[in-house]
Motif scaffolding. Structure first.
Motif: not given
Length: 448
Positions: A189-194, A198-202, A389-399, A404-407
């Motif tokens: 709804f408001a960005g736990s993943a987006v 994103t910011g935490g994994v980076a 669906i939530q698990a697949a989505g958050v895994a995709a975001v994290a990977v 990308s940020m590793g590069l």
């Protein structure tokens, strides 16, 4: 006689027709006025949310400054200040088009510099853009705390522009721009993943590549305490963030409606933060014998991050459970990082990364279809479909962010360098990089 009657009736009929036409026109005009009023009210609401999320930059700055040493305060505040500058420019030139422009399931391809761009809500484009730009700035700022006290300022500026212009908008397109995750039924709804995952994994990637601050870990690998220089400053920052989070979550409705959705989001946001702070304090008190304020504050933030994805789809009791688990996660997350000698000065990854992941998954456990979710969560007898669906989505975001940020960080490291030298780290980045002290005056420049 008949002709006379007809001739007398014609003016009456014309008057009735004119009156009816006037009534229809008045009704149409009234309907248009109500529609215009609704758009105006929704626009003010979205802009108010944007202003509150912008004010969160001050909260992030105070938290990060308070939790680090005084000699690096100016540096971290400069990074927070420039974050929003870089995010605004990057998101205007490139990011918005990638996030909300017409394109494909991976990214948008139209609307660069807002030329030909469309609003993603029933409010004017510029208002919607500002709201989304504030979110972009929040995602970028998360990283500053994890990489604090040893990252070069120039390297940080490059990072900030890239994540704002490219990485964050692509993730946002997947979820909020009609991309492939949205098409799967993924809900945030408001960005736990987006925003937060994103910011935490980076932050985690950058922190690992930077390596720990000098003196953080002994030869035996055990962590040494590097004391925060101002707990009051950090506390002020947490209160600002908590306040700003009402704009972050509540204004994500993008419309006022009848107020019921806003009210539910608001109470869920508050209860999750409160329970996160309590559970975090109790956990650290039980484990280490003292009720640590800094950990309690991080617990409140953990609760806020955790409830950000499910806040619109859950009942208040579920918000307390979700926030409480977030408060427990952040304590154990900090311990886990120390076990692997990953030095995260403010707990950016435990708070935003781990709790962002947890909050995203919580949608599939506590979400209700009656509150707008596509499928009931497990707590309401639903199938595991939404959770998967939530698990697949958050895994995709994290990977995606991990790679990308590793590069990005690696390229920055081999070109201009990520980390300051030992001399500058010891001296403090305020003097070494900015020529000033946060407390006590300015460094005098000379040609010598």
């Amino acid at each position: 006689m008949v002709k006379k009657k007809v001739s007398k009736q014609i003016p009456i009929l014309a008057a009735v027709m004119l009156c009816s036409a006037g009534t229809v026109q008045a009704a149409e005009s009234q309907a248009q006025s109500i529609a215009d009023l609704k758009v105006g009210l929704d626009t003010v609401w979205v802009l108010l949310g944007a202003f509150l999320v912008f004010f969160m930059q001050a909260g992030f700055g105070m938290v990060e400054a308070g939790f680090i040493r005084a000699k690096n305060t100016c540096n971290i505040l400069t990074k927070n200040f420039l974050d929003f500058c870089m995010a605004s420019i990057g998101f205007f030139i490139i990011g918005y088009a990638l996030m909300f422009g017409d394109g494909n399931g991976f990214s948008g391809l139209k609307g660069f510099m807002l030329v030909g761009a469309q609003s993603g809500a029933d409010v004017p484009l510029f208002a919607f853009w500002l709201f989304q730009a504030a979110f972009c700035g929040a995602a970028a700022t998360i990283v500053a705390g994890g990489m604090a006290e040893r990252m070069k300022f120039t390297a940080y500026l490059v990072y900030s522009f890239i994540i704002s212009a490219l990485v964050y908008p692509i993730v946002g397109h997947w979820v909020w721009g009609g991309g492939w995750l949205a098409q799967m039924g993924f809900a945030d709804f408001a960005g736990s993943a987006v925003v937060h995952t994103t910011g935490g994994v980076a932050a985690l990637v950058g922190t690992i590549l930077l390596k720990p601050r000098n003196g953080k870990y002994g030869a035996d690998g055990k962590p040494k305490v590097i004391y925060a220089h101002s707990i009051p400053l950090a506390a002020l920052g947490v209160f600002i963030l908590w306040f700003g989070w009402f704009g972050f979550n509540c204004a994500s409705t993008l419309a006022v409606g009848d107020g019921s959705l806003i009210g539910r989001v608001a109470i869920n946001t508050n209860l999750a933060a409160a329970m996160g702070g309590v559970i975090s304090m109790v956990t650290v008190w039980k484990r280490f014998g003292k009720p640590d304020l800094s950990m309690a504050m991080n617990g409140a933030l953990a609760g806020l991050v955790s409830v950000t994805a499910p806040c619109a789809y859950i009942e208040p009791w579920a918000a307390m459970v979700i926030g409480g688990i977030g408060g427990w996660i952040v304590v154990r997350g900090v311990e886990l990082l120390d076990r692997f000698m990953v030095d995260d000065p403010v707990g950016a990854f435990p708070v935003h990364g781990l709790c962002g992941i947890w909050g995203t998954l919580a949608v599939g456990i506590f979400g209700k279809s009656a509150l707008g979710l596509a499928k009931n969560g497990l707590a309401y007898g639903g199938s595991p479909a939404q959770l998967l669906i939530q698990a697949a989505g958050v895994a995709a975001v994290a990977v995606f962010v991990l790679v990308s940020m590793g590069l990005v960080f690696k390229l920055i490291d081999v070109t201009i360098g990520l980390r300051v030298n030992d001399k500058h780290e010891l001296e403090g980045l305020d003097i070494a990089e900015h020529g000033m002290e946060s407390y006590g005056g300015f460094q005098i420049f000379s040609s010598a």
